[in-house]
Design a protein around this motif. Sequence first.
Motif, PDB file in Angstrom:
ATOM      1  N   ARG A 282      63.433  43.381  55.262  1.00 23.08           N
ATOM      2  CA  ARG A 282      63.704  44.003  56.561  1.00 23.08           C
ATOM      3  C   ARG A 282      63.734  45.531  56.432  1.00 23.08           C
ATOM      4  O   ARG A 282      63.336  46.246  57.350  1.00 23.08           O
ATOM      5  CB  ARG A 282      65.007  43.463  57.142  1.00 23.08           C
ATOM      6  N   GLU A 283      64.221  46.011  55.309  1.00 25.56           N
ATOM      7  CA  GLU A 283      64.212  47.454  55.080  1.00 25.56           C
ATOM      8  C   GLU A 283      62.777  47.965  54.962  1.00 25.56           C
ATOM      9  O   GLU A 283      62.420  49.002  55.532  1.00 25.56           O
ATOM     10  CB  GLU A 283      65.000  47.770  53.809  1.00 25.56           C
ATOM     11  N   TRP A 284      61.945  47.222  54.223  1.00 26.01           N
ATOM     12  CA  TRP A 284      60.518  47.572  54.096  1.00 26.01           C
ATOM     13  C   TRP A 284      59.840  47.550  55.467  1.00 26.01           C
ATOM     14  O   TRP A 284      59.099  48.465  55.816  1.00 26.01           O
ATOM     15  CB  TRP A 284      59.840  46.577  53.151  1.00 26.01           C
TER      16      TRP A 284
ATOM     17  N   THR B  85      62.174  51.072  44.928  1.00 22.80           N
ATOM     18  CA  THR B  85      63.553  51.445  45.264  1.00 22.80           C
ATOM     19  C   THR B  85      64.556  50.994  44.202  1.00 22.80           C
ATOM     20  O   THR B  85      65.762  51.057  44.430  1.00 22.80           O
ATOM     21  CB  THR B  85      63.946  50.856  46.631  1.00 22.80           C
TER      22      THR B  85
ATOM     23  N   VAL C 286      72.740  43.319  49.912  1.00 28.56           N
ATOM     24  CA  VAL C 286      71.757  44.378  50.145  1.00 28.56           C
ATOM     25  C   VAL C 286      70.485  44.117  49.341  1.00 28.56           C
ATOM     26  O   VAL C 286      69.390  44.487  49.763  1.00 28.56           O
ATOM     27  CB  VAL C 286      72.361  45.748  49.773  1.00 28.56           C
TER      28      VAL C 286
ATOM     29  N   ARG D  90      60.669  50.495  57.746  1.00 32.69           N
ATOM     30  CA  ARG D  90      60.017  51.755  57.362  1.00 32.69           C
ATOM     31  C   ARG D  90      58.552  51.802  57.791  1.00 32.69           C
ATOM     32  O   ARG D  90      58.015  52.865  58.100  1.00 32.69           O
ATOM     33  CB  ARG D  90      60.110  51.956  55.842  1.00 32.69           C
TER      34      ARG D  90
END
Length: 409
Positions: free
Chosen positions: A108-110, A184, A100, A113
């Motif tokens: 990819r999370e950024w 984060t 993670v 969003r």
Amino acid sequence: MPKRVDPLSPSAVANAKPQAKPYKLADGGGLFLLVQPNGAKWWRWKYRRPDTRKENALSLGTYPDVSLRKARDRRDEARKLLADGIDPGDQRKATHAANVDTFEAVAREWFARHAPKWASSHADKVIRRLERDVFPWIGSKNIAALEAPDVLAVLRRVESRNAVETAHRVHQNCGQVFRYAVATGRAKGDVTRDLRGALTPWKPQHYASITEPEKVGELLRAIDAFTGSYVLAAILKLSPLVFTRPGELREAAWAEIDLDAGEWNIPAERMKLRLPLLVPLAPQAVAILRDLYPLTGAGRYVFPGARTNKRPLSNMAVNAALRRMGYGKDIMTAHGFRAIARTILDEVLGFRVDIIEHQLAHAVKDANGRAYNRTSFLPQRRKMMDAWAEYLDGLRVAPGKVVAIKRRA
């Protein structure tokens, strides 16, 4: 002494039928198949935690994705960890946490969003840039362990193919990812800050464009003489009349256009600033679209691609057509139609700058600091677009008589 359990057979696993309540089929060594009432079959391994001796169950996957043999192999691997005093459940959690916190996972999370707020063309460029130039080299590494030299090595690879601009954009994107990781709690700092000045200098270049009225007249006549595909000829003719961003025009859908009202409503999700825009269509623009409708009106896109009508025209098509007409990339680009309109509407036709900027879909605010909405100045913009179309017609047919018309909206 533990009770002996007969091992399962592949056919017994395959033929296990669901019942009203979940039930287990034991295979031995703590491995069992959990059959759910909905027919799902889960492999589980029962063991005791080495520290507390409490019973725990580890998921080993689902059947048929995980076969009986593979489930036994996974059980044996977990038993080896347990023999060394390592809790397989804790080991899996640690591995998951590490995955993670990799650069790629955080990136990819950024991206997920922020991408909904971007134009699709911009979002595609960002993710392709990361996937091509960053993830293969540092994507699998924990983002907190990365240092400035690791990122610099990535940027140097990009520079080595003479893509200086791309290297600077990769640097910018990596910095955004690191700052998101800091926010984060997965990194302590943005290591890309230490790379300022490390790359070959580069300054953003303005899109090449023609702004002299006589030269614009020559361009319009070259477009009229274009001998390529009908769809490509139509988008070339419409580009100077609407002067939207190239991607906004390429991806135009018939559902967005009202020919009777002479309006093109571009939805927010297709705009760079994520604000909808109403484009008044001059009679000349409507005539081009009406002429094109019998050819492409049955599909979604106004300007479909050459190979399929399920995708819009290629993002290189208009620039390639300009090259064929003799306009090099240092002279004119698809984006240059915006500069033509911005310059001449202001300096020659004398329209108010805020009205021009609003039609260009730039970030314009009213006296109270609020962003103008899609219908702001609509009567003035409609008059401006009609006057602009008439002016272009004059340049096309009378190249030697360019008259500066001062007109205030």
